[in-house]
Design an enzyme around this catalytic site. Structure first.
Site, short mmCIF file in Angstrom:
data_model
loop_
_atom_site.label_atom_id
_atom_site.label_comp_id
_atom_site.label_asym_id
_atom_site.label_seq_id
_atom_site.Cartn_x
_atom_site.Cartn_y
_atom_site.Cartn_z
N PHE A 1 57.91 -10.54 36.12
CA PHE A 1 58.30 -10.86 34.74
C PHE A 1 59.62 -10.20 34.41
O PHE A 1 59.82 -9.01 34.68
CB PHE A 1 57.26 -10.34 33.74
CG PHE A 1 55.90 -10.96 33.87
CD1 PHE A 1 55.54 -12.07 33.12
CD2 PHE A 1 54.96 -10.41 34.74
CE1 PHE A 1 54.28 -12.63 33.23
CE2 PHE A 1 53.69 -10.97 34.85
CZ PHE A 1 53.35 -12.08 34.10
N ASP A 2 60.51 -10.96 33.80
CA ASP A 2 61.65 -10.32 33.15
C ASP A 2 61.11 -9.62 31.90
O ASP A 2 60.10 -10.03 31.33
CB ASP A 2 62.69 -11.38 32.76
CG ASP A 2 63.85 -10.77 32.02
OD1 ASP A 2 64.46 -9.84 32.57
OD2 ASP A 2 64.14 -11.21 30.89
#
Length: 825
Positions: free
Chosen positions: A510-511
């Site tokens: 995940f960013d």
């Protein structure tokens, strides 16, 4: 097609003199990380030619259409030499017919790629110097593909150079013969009727002419074998033996033995089974076609001081549409007048209506429509609530988010999944092997003591038993149903490959900003350095950060202006981004640097005072992102910014674990302490901070080397990392064309809670594909020895066609898939 392909594509760079530009670098980054790409590089421009993008790729795994999308998302464009056409075949076709049509198209000189889906769409990439769309249409029967009549409503449109190509997608025309779409099932029923009457006369009426039952059996052969014969002839022209050929040989063999009734039964069950398969696949196709029907046909607009109703195709950018309560919105745009709640479920899958209000500055919104906030933005096909609103149109009907989703979903149908590519290869080996076995069985009478008639009959029964009909449709039916169901839930999946991969992966990266967090940071701490005051610190910060559109810059500019009230803000010039570290600009004649503490260990000038460094460290340990400000040689202080986690983040990650995702990693450009603080809050075990954009790509490659991995981001800043992941997933894609074009999977809503729905649906699709494969191969494995040891043609074809229908209806269960936690239905 399994051969690797090398193409030199003209790259058009709007407003850019050569190929040495950031947008081309982004394109190369996105391509080189893609599955199926061996190499991608730029050949310099020669004379009047544009620069050439040379790409070596496997078209079975990455299509030219996808390359076009990636180029557009990177800010480049592909030249007009290579055309792109999507033809509507008028409705679902059998998978065997789809494959035949695809191979026929590939045999046309100049056609580079051709995929035909069981849903009835043909996607073709061709070289305009060697082929044109007219030649491609001529290669298809008039019954296979028809252009739209002039008055038809086009779901697609022709694109000029640098856009997606030539896209012409007609409506579902009735096709197939004199009875339209019902011709095949009527022929199958007629076959059964002739067979039943002939059999009754043959067995129950002794005093009848000998030719009468035979004539009825021959009529049954004609009705039951018409479509099968047409397909077999097409295959033989392509020097291929397929299922239809095997069935015809078996029916012909039965007739040669005098077993006309059994041969007619074979053709009846075969044609009836595939007619029902055609009908069942039509259900999945209609689920996709329903998307195109969401937008209204007309719009009420205000023109020249009058209110008039016009077709949505005539809406122009800048028109003001009046939308009454409970009506569907006719176009993409923003709210000018009125407040209401809008049901966005048809486009984004959101289960709760979203409140909408007018924009503060209509002129600014019209000049930059892509930056309009979600509270003001509306989409074609969504449903207005109880309030009347006026909407300014920002996109033509053919360019709306809904139109793009319909186009992309349609093209995704024709993208083969890894399992489908495997089954296609398997069939092309298996069918000739079956023919070899049948030839051996024809000579069984030489080895064992039996008449040739019995050996011949056994060989024909084996032909029936071994025909892999169920195998051919097992994967396409599941993929088509899965893509249709995903689109209805606000998730756009770009083909069978991403759908299958998402269903089998175990790791997700995940960013942080805008994905696990709100993406709307706010100023939390202001610490002036010795000799500076808070007002000066904010004044200089606002001047510089107002010129940047980075989320952190926007937060500092907005928060600073609130605190400064009536204070005059100086003008900053010569803004320059220092990638991954900060920015510099000139203010009041002095060079100003704003960025992370690391910037000041690399930039020229005075080092950070220890006291200020300690302040920055203290803020970082508290989970803040820190921005240090230096004007000339003097440090003004440090500002702490905080981005809060999304409310749904913790629950979403827990649901993903329940779905079998065993490893979840947050990757962030923020310092490690901030990354760790956010990770603890949302319940993540791993957080990798201090990552430059190229470091994120390296991180994804490291994860991918260990297992399949998905990358979740916004599809813009995270595009290179997403390209290198097994599956790139973009959030909030309804508001971003770049995200739509870049991602393999696009969550239309800016809602992390839709991710478990996408993963759960993909998991279910993978399970159903496996079930279908086990069923289809299992039936062949049982029937093959059974027919060798005496099972007749009748029972064999009954089991054979029954298994085909079972796998199709099993796949259609995906259309009813529900996200039980959120109630997405």
């Amino acid at each position: 097609m399994t051969d690797k392909m090398k193409l030199d594509l003209s790259v058009i760079l709007p407003g850019i003199p050569d190929a040495a530009d950031a947008c081309v670098s982004r394109l190369l980054e996105r391509l080189r990380g893609r599955d199926g790409v061996d190499d991608a590089h730029i050949l310099p421009a020669i004379d009047d030619q544009s620069p050439q993008l040379c790409i070596h790729y496997d078209p079975d795994r990455l299509s030219l259409a996808r390359i076009r999308e990636l180029a557009t998302g990177a800010g480049a464009q592909i030249g007009a030499r290579y055309g792109h056409a999507v033809l509507d075949l008028g409705g679902p076709v059998h998978q065997r017919r789809a494959r035949t049509l695809g191979d026929r198209l590939l045999s046309i000189p100049g056609v580079l790629e051709a995929d035909v889906s069981a849903g009835g769409l043909a996607r073709i990439e061709y070289d305009r110097e060697e082929a044109d769309e007219a030649a491609i249409r001529a290669a298809l029967d008039r019954k296979d593909a028809r252009p739209n009549p002039p008055e038809a409503d086009h779901a697609g449109h022709d694109h000029g150079p640098g856009e997606h190509g030539d896209h012409e997608e007609g409506h579902a025309h009735e096709h197939g013969g004199i009875f339209g779409a019902n011709t095949e099932i009527i022929f199958a029923l007629a076959c059964g009727l002739f067979l039943a009457v002939g059999f009754a006369i043959d067995k129950l009426i002794a005093d009848r002419p000998d030719w009468l039952p035979l004539a009825l059996y021959v009529a049954a052969y004609g009705c039951g074998g018409y479509f099968t014969l047409r397909e077999a002839i097409d295959n033989l022209r392509l020097k291929r033996f397929e299922i239809d050929t095997l069935m015809l040989v078996a029916a012909g063999g039965a007739a040669a033995l005098g077993a006309w009734a059994e041969g007619a039964l074979l053709l009846f069950l075969f044609s009836m089974g595939h007619s029902l398969e055609h009908y069942a696949m039509g259900r999945a196709k209609r689920a996709i076609e329903a998307l195109a029907e969401l937008a209204p046909q007309t719009a009420l607009v205000r023109r020249d001081g009058q209110t008039v109703e016009i077709p949505v195709e005539q809406l122009a950018v800048g028109d003001v549409a009046i939308v009454k309560p409970n009506e569907r919105l006719p176009a993409d745009g923003f709210v000018l007048v009125g407040e209401s709640s809008v049901n966005q479920a048809p486009v984004t899958g959101e289960s709760i209506p979203v409140d909408k209000r007018p924009v503060d500055d209509p002129q600014a919104a019209a000049s930059q429509p892509d930056k309009v906030a979600a509270a003001h933005r509306i989409y074609a096909g969504t449903i207005n609530g109880a309030g009347a609103i006026e909407v300014q149109v920002t996109r033509l009907s053919k360019d709306t988010t809904l139109a793009k989703v319909v186009q992309m979903v349609g093209e995704a149908e024709a993208q083969k999944s890894p399992t489908q590519r495997f089954t296609d290869r398997f069939e092309r080996i298996f069918v000739p092997a079956v023919l070899g076995l049948v030839v051996l069985l024809l000579f069984a009478w030489v080895v064992i003591d039996e008449p040739f008639r019995d050996s011949f009959y056994r060989a024909m029964a084996v032909l029936v038993a071994a025909s892999p009909c169920a195998l051919a449709i097992a994967t396409p039916s599941a993929v088509l149903s899965g893509i249709a169901r995903a689109a209805r839930g606000g998730v756009l999946v770009k083909g069978g490959g991403p759908l299958e991969n998402l269903g089998t992966l175990r790791a997700i990266a995940f960013d942080k900003t805008g994905t696990l967090t709100e993406g709307k940071p706010t100023i939390s701490d202001i610490v002036p350095a010795d000799g500076a005051d808070e007002k000066e610190l904010l004044r200089i910060s606002v001047a510089v950060e107002s010129m940047s559109d980075h989320p952190l810059a926007t937060a500092i500019a907005a928060g600073g202006r609130e605190r400064l009230a009536d204070t005059a803000i100086p003008t900053a010039t010569d803004l320059r981004s220092i990638t991954g570290r900060g920015v510099q600009a000139t203010v009041e004649g002095e060079l100003v640097h704003i960025g992370s503490p690391k910037l000041f260990g690399e930039a020229e000038g005075e080092p950070m005072p220890q006291a200020l460094r300690d302040d920055a460290t203290r803020l970082e340990e508290a989970g803040r992102t820190t921005m240090v400000i230096r004007k000339g040689a003097r440090y003004l202080g440090v500002i702490g910014v905080m981005d809060t986690p999304r409310p749904a983040a913790s629950a979403t990650l827990a649901r993903l674990r329940n779905l079998g995702i065993t490893r979840m990693v947050m990757i962030s450009g923020d310092n490690q302490r901030v990354a760790d603080a956010i990770a603890r809050e949302v319940g993540l075990d791993e957080a990798w901070g201090d990552l430059m954009p190229e470091d994120k790509v390296t991180a994804i490659r490291k994860l991918k080397a260990e297992d399949k991995v998905a990358m979740v981001g916004d599809g813009v800043n995270d595009a290179p990392a997403m390209a290198n992941a097994t599956v790139g997933i973009a959030m909030g894609a309804a508001g971003s064309d770049v995200a739509l074009e870049t991602a393999d999977v696009a969550l239309m809503a800016d809602d992390l809670a839709h991710l478990p729905f996408a993963v759960g649906l993909s998991r279910q699709t993978s399970r159903i594909i496996r079930q279908n494969l086990y069923m289809s191969l299992g039936v062949v494995a049982v029937l093959l020895p059974a027919t060798i040891f005496g099972l007749g043609i009748g029972p064999a074809v009954l089991a054979h066609e029954g298994s085909t229908l079972v796998v199709v209806f099993n796949a259609l269960r995906l259309l009813a898939f529900k996200d039980v936690v959120r109630g997405i239905g």
